[in-house]
Scaffold this motif. Structure first.
Motif, mmCIF file in Angstrom:
data_model
loop_
_atom_site.group_PDB
_atom_site.id
_atom_site.type_symbol
_atom_site.label_atom_id
_atom_site.label_comp_id
_atom_site.label_asym_id
_atom_site.label_seq_id
_atom_site.Cartn_x
_atom_site.Cartn_y
_atom_site.Cartn_z
ATOM 1 N N SER A 1 8.357 5.644 10.720
ATOM 2 C CA SER A 1 9.633 5.884 10.045
ATOM 3 C C SER A 1 10.786 5.551 10.986
ATOM 4 O O SER A 1 10.577 5.242 12.169
ATOM 5 C CB SER A 1 9.726 7.332 9.582
ATOM 6 N N CYS A 2 11.965 5.608 10.471
ATOM 7 C CA CYS A 2 13.122 5.301 11.328
ATOM 8 C C CYS A 2 14.363 5.996 10.811
ATOM 9 O O CYS A 2 14.397 6.477 9.679
ATOM 10 C CB CYS A 2 13.358 3.793 11.388
ATOM 11 N N LEU B 1 4.786 8.117 12.691
ATOM 12 C CA LEU B 1 4.509 9.376 11.987
ATOM 13 C C LEU B 1 3.087 9.872 12.220
ATOM 14 O O LEU B 1 2.719 10.952 11.738
ATOM 15 C CB LEU B 1 4.767 9.207 10.490
ATOM 16 N N GLY B 2 2.275 9.073 12.922
ATOM 17 C CA GLY B 2 0.897 9.496 13.159
ATOM 18 C C GLY B 2 0.046 9.422 11.907
ATOM 19 O O GLY B 2 -1.007 10.052 11.827
ATOM 20 N N ALA C 1 2.714 7.509 -1.195
ATOM 21 C CA ALA C 1 3.306 8.379 -2.213
ATOM 22 C C ALA C 1 4.043 9.569 -1.594
ATOM 23 O O ALA C 1 4.929 10.141 -2.221
ATOM 24 C CB ALA C 1 2.220 8.880 -3.159
ATOM 25 N N GLU D 1 7.672 10.089 4.488
ATOM 26 C CA GLU D 1 9.130 10.220 4.628
ATOM 27 C C GLU D 1 9.770 8.871 4.284
ATOM 28 O O GLU D 1 9.289 7.813 4.699
ATOM 29 C CB GLU D 1 9.431 10.622 6.079
ATOM 30 N N GLU E 1 13.337 5.129 -3.013
ATOM 31 C CA GLU E 1 12.386 5.888 -3.840
ATOM 32 C C GLU E 1 11.836 5.005 -4.948
ATOM 33 O O GLU E 1 10.660 5.097 -5.312
ATOM 34 C CB GLU E 1 13.042 7.149 -4.423
ATOM 35 N N ARG F 1 9.225 2.802 -3.427
ATOM 36 C CA ARG F 1 8.010 3.574 -3.182
ATOM 37 C C ARG F 1 7.209 3.712 -4.489
ATOM 38 O O ARG F 1 6.012 3.443 -4.538
ATOM 39 C CB ARG F 1 8.390 4.965 -2.660
ATOM 40 N N ARG G 1 5.472 13.915 -8.008
ATOM 41 C CA ARG G 1 5.308 13.572 -6.592
ATOM 42 C C ARG G 1 6.147 12.353 -6.244
ATOM 43 O O ARG G 1 6.594 12.192 -5.130
ATOM 44 C CB ARG G 1 3.848 13.269 -6.286
ATOM 45 N N LEU G 2 6.308 11.479 -7.223
ATOM 46 C CA LEU G 2 6.992 10.228 -6.909
ATOM 47 C C LEU G 2 8.487 10.296 -7.159
ATOM 48 O O LEU G 2 9.246 9.558 -6.578
ATOM 49 C CB LEU G 2 6.404 9.099 -7.769
ATOM 50 N N ARG H 1 10.656 12.878 -6.785
ATOM 51 C CA ARG H 1 11.515 13.844 -6.116
ATOM 52 C C ARG H 1 12.563 13.193 -5.261
ATOM 53 O O ARG H 1 12.321 12.222 -4.601
ATOM 54 C CB ARG H 1 10.669 14.757 -5.230
ATOM 55 N N GLU I 1 0.056 19.446 14.153
ATOM 56 C CA GLU I 1 1.467 19.807 14.088
ATOM 57 C C GLU I 1 1.599 21.325 14.056
ATOM 58 O O GLU I 1 0.901 22.005 13.310
ATOM 59 C CB GLU I 1 2.114 19.214 12.833
ATOM 60 N N ARG J 1 11.851 15.780 1.875
ATOM 61 C CA ARG J 1 10.434 15.618 2.200
ATOM 62 C C ARG J 1 10.229 14.895 3.539
ATOM 63 O O ARG J 1 10.827 13.859 3.787
ATOM 64 C CB ARG J 1 9.794 14.804 1.067
ATOM 65 N N GLY J 2 9.402 15.461 4.383
ATOM 66 C CA GLY J 2 9.032 14.785 5.636
ATOM 67 C C GLY J 2 10.007 14.999 6.785
ATOM 68 O O GLY J 2 9.774 14.510 7.891
ATOM 69 N N THR J 3 11.096 15.726 6.546
ATOM 70 C CA THR J 3 12.131 15.867 7.585
ATOM 71 C C THR J 3 11.588 16.537 8.848
ATOM 72 O O THR J 3 11.839 16.069 9.972
ATOM 73 C CB THR J 3 13.320 16.694 7.039
ATOM 74 N N GLU K 1 8.487 16.870 9.968
ATOM 75 C CA GLU K 1 7.515 16.037 10.687
ATOM 76 C C GLU K 1 8.234 14.922 11.440
ATOM 77 O O GLU K 1 7.891 14.609 12.584
ATOM 78 C CB GLU K 1 6.498 15.406 9.713
ATOM 79 N N PHE K 2 9.220 14.322 10.777
ATOM 80 C CA PHE K 2 9.949 13.236 11.423
ATOM 81 C C PHE K 2 10.659 13.746 12.680
ATOM 82 O O PHE K 2 10.629 13.098 13.738
ATOM 83 C CB PHE K 2 10.948 12.608 10.450
ATOM 84 N N ARG L 1 8.192 14.197 15.503
ATOM 85 C CA ARG L 1 7.752 12.900 16.046
ATOM 86 C C ARG L 1 8.871 12.251 16.874
ATOM 87 O O ARG L 1 8.632 11.669 17.925
ATOM 88 C CB ARG L 1 7.347 11.974 14.895
ATOM 89 N N LEU L 2 10.077 12.353 16.361
ATOM 90 C CA LEU L 2 11.229 11.767 17.059
ATOM 91 C C LEU L 2 11.398 12.437 18.429
ATOM 92 O O LEU L 2 11.620 11.769 19.448
ATOM 93 C CB LEU L 2 12.475 11.996 16.195
ATOM 94 N N ARG M 1 9.337 13.720 20.378
ATOM 95 C CA ARG M 1 8.335 13.410 21.411
ATOM 96 C C ARG M 1 8.853 12.388 22.411
ATOM 97 O O ARG M 1 8.414 12.330 23.544
ATOM 98 C CB ARG M 1 7.060 12.861 20.758
#
Lengths: 232, 416
Positions: A14-15, A136-137, A151, A154, A206, A209, A229-230, A232, B13, B28-30, B32-33, B36-37, B39
């Motif tokens: 991600s970025c 993101l691993g 799906a 981030e 989104e 995705r 799920r898709l 949001r 995690e 969503r994912g904030t 975790e990001f 990771r950032l 690290r």
């Protein structure tokens, strides 16, 4: 075929964008033209691509900042519309995009007797972005794993693998299509060919995705994915 | 400060910490990001320096950010300058001058400022790999930067029209930093160092912003003497002419012709601010004997009361004619309220016209859009939901933390 395992997994990275203010401001379209000519490529990229990373409410009238400023602040709808139709995904490098923007503004100004100025008092502020990545691993070895991760990942990862990969890293098909078609990826060129086109539909991240997940579902023969799920 | 026990789950995690409390309120994912950032700068020693431990937006956000940095593996410290009353009077004059109000600064005042910075350089522990120096008060500490450290000047104030002599003085220190951070592009200046853009943020878990039950809101309103029997129009701000409280009363009177409602103007006490007291007197005069106008003087600690008022309000105003960033806008939007704000400063990046509220330039404009929203409760509800979503993506502390980490990563690339 569709259950095949890739030789190399797809790694989701991600970025985020760190915005740098360049301290260059244009109050009229003539100055806008001059600064676009000399601005760093990262700034042209920011003002034409970061739209995708922004929340839909703040994306502006058009999908690039030059068009939105011309229409809203210089109150020059014609220039706004002419710049607004530019599709950054049609360009293979940022300098080509810069030339097209300059050509449109130059041609437009050559037909005007007075140079449109910001009527709202808001200048065009030039910004450039530095992209900071984070792995993101998460990795996918199969199409099903790819679809499942896609799906839920981030949304900055979608931007990174579609927008960043194309113009700043020179991987013109984008990372998703690249891995789907590669021999050490999944070797699915037909799916890759339609995934490449997703970037050109003018969708939000989104939206991209959702479309890519549905394309995967089409190959996997799965039902249309659950909307909650898709969406949001 | 509360401690949050950590536990580990599949995938390696950590969950159960402070950051995990933000999972349900951030995109969503904030989380975790962020992990990771972080690290990329794990173990880095970071120093923050400002001029006060309590009171004001800078102290408020540092109190919330530091534990989050710690949890992400950044060894963050916070040092506070000590200064005499004369020093603080001087820096208050600097502050006003830098925000465009003409001030007379004498040579003695400049020298006193530098002397105080030199004294603090001896007293404070400035040893860190990265330092974020907040606002003008400690800016001259750059003279004592340890060798090899990366120093960032974080400017929280509106520098768009500074008094030139004061800015030139300060600028000579700012240009020696590795980077500066501003809250809006128009606050930036011509500098030869990188200038990053980072919006301020609100903490959704703080007393000012956390969820409250309807019962708690009702209790607070009763305590404040504000009946919750008709739509409440609210403005939360200091009694300052730039916040245009009298303009808000004019707008209310236009609305009141067709809609029965209350107006609440809630702000800080103005006892030590002669101009604030004068504005408060004007506001009281404009309000007259209208029993539906409530002027509330609240102490700086009244976070829960402000929270309750924002939750009880139907529409929130921030009708400033000049504004820095105006985080009260994001606070109200987080509570699902559309905001009608002045088209100035940071209000314009928070209020997206027609989506999260409206920007206006007159009492008439404020009244027009307020009436439209009162007439169309469905539109009001949709706009309120959109306002909350917008804040979730743009103005929460987790985004702020991400961007501070990004600045550190950017400056330390290749340096560690």
């Amino acid at each position: 075929m569709i259950e095949q395992r890739a030789k190399q997994p797809f790694r989701f990275v991600s970025c985020m964008e760190l915005r740098e203010i360049l301290g260059k401001r244009a109050m009229d379209e003539s100055r806008l033209l001059e600064i676009i000519e000399e601005a760093p490529a990262d700034s042209i990229y920011y003002h034409t691509h970061s739209y995708y990373l922004r929340h839909p409410y703040s994306q502006g009238v058009f999908p690039n900042d030059f068009a939105t400023w011309a229409a809203l602040h210089a109150q020059d709808r014609v220039l706004g519309e002419r710049l607004g139709i530019l599709d950054p995904f049609e360009f293979d490098d940022i300098e080509q995009l810069r030339v097209d923007i300059l050509t449109i503004i130059d041609d437009h100004l050559s037909h005007l007797r007075t140079i449109p100025r910001s009527a709202t008092g808001e200048p065009f502020e030039f910004v450039r972005s530095h992209v900071i990545e984070a792995d993101l691993g998460l990795q996918a070895w199969t199409l099903r794993e790819f679809r499942e991760t896609m799906a839920d990942v981030e949304v900055g990862a979608v931007y990174n693998h579609v927008c960043e990969a194309r113009l700043r890293k020179g991987r013109l098909s984008g990372d998703f299509a690249g891995w789907l078609s590669a021999e050490d990826g999944l070797g699915l060129p037909d799916l890759a060919a339609v995934v490449v086109k997703v970037g050109r539909l003018g969708l939000s991240l989104e939206g991209m995705r959702t479309r890519i997940v549905r394309l995967c579902d089409g190959v996997l023969g799965a039902p249309v994915p659950d909307a909650h799920r898709l969406g949001r | 400060m509360p401690q949050f026990p950590m536990r580990t789950v599949l995938g390696g995690e950590a969950v159960g910490g402070l950051l995990d409390q933000y999972r349900d309120v951030t995109p969503r994912g904030t989380v975790e990001f962020l992990r990771r950032l972080a690290r990329q700068v794990e173990g880095i020693r970071m120093l923050n320096v400002n001029s006060t431990r309590t009171g004001g937006g800078v102290a408020e956000i540092l109190q919330r950010l530091l534990p989050l940095f710690e949890e992400l593996g950044v060894k963050a410290r916070w040092e506070v300058m000590a200064g005499s009353e004369v020093f603080y009077r001087t820096t208050k004059s600097f502050h006003n001058a830098l925000q465009g109000t003409k001030q007379r600064i004498t040579a003695e005042m400049y020298e006193g400022y530098l002397e105080c910075n030199r004294d603090n350089a001896k007293r404070l522990d400035l040893d860190a790999e990265v330092a974020m120096i907040h606002d003008p008060q400690p800016a001259a500490l750059i003279d004592s930067r340890p060798r090899g450290a990366k120093w960032i000047w974080r400017c929280h104030i509106d520098l768009s029209t500074p008094q030139p002599t004061v800015w030139q003085f300060l600028r000579s220190y700012v240009v020696r930093y590795d980077a500066a951070v501003f809250s809006l592009p128009k606050f930036a200046q011509r500098l030869r160092i990188p200038q990053f853009l980072i919006y301020p943020s609100i903490d959704p878990l703080s007393d000012k912003n956390r969820e409250l039950t309807a019962e708690a809101v009702n209790r607070s309103l009763q305590g404040l003497g504000v009946p919750w029997d008709k739509p409440i129009l609210l403005q939360v701000s200091r009694f300052d002419r730039f916040k245009d409280p009298v303009g808000v009363i004019e707008a209310y009177r236009l609305i009141k012709k067709s809609h029965d409602c209350r107006l609440v103007l809630a702000g800080g006490t103005a006892a030590d601010d002669p101009e604030g007291a004068a504005v408060l007197a004007e506001v009281r005069e404009a309000a007259g004997n209208d029993p539906d106008i409530h002027i509330l003087l609240l102490p700086p600690t009244a976070h829960l009361e402000i929270n309750a008022l924002q939750r009880a309000a139907t529409i929130v105003f921030q009708k400033s004619t000049r504004e820095g960033f105006g985080l009260t806008v994001a606070e109200a939007m987080w509570k699902g309220k559309p905001v009608i704000g002045g088209a100035t400063g940071g209000i314009t990046v928070q209020v997206i016209p027609g989506e999260t509220g409206y920007t206006v330039s007159s009492p008439e404009g404020a009244a027009f859009y307020a009436k439209r929203l009162l007439n169309e409760p469905d539109r009001l509800a949709v706009m309120g939901r959109q306002a909350k979503e917008y804040v979730r993506h743009r103005f929460l502390i987790t985004r702020h933390l991400q961007e501070y980490l990004a600045v550190i990563i950017q400056l330390c690339r290749g340096a560690r």
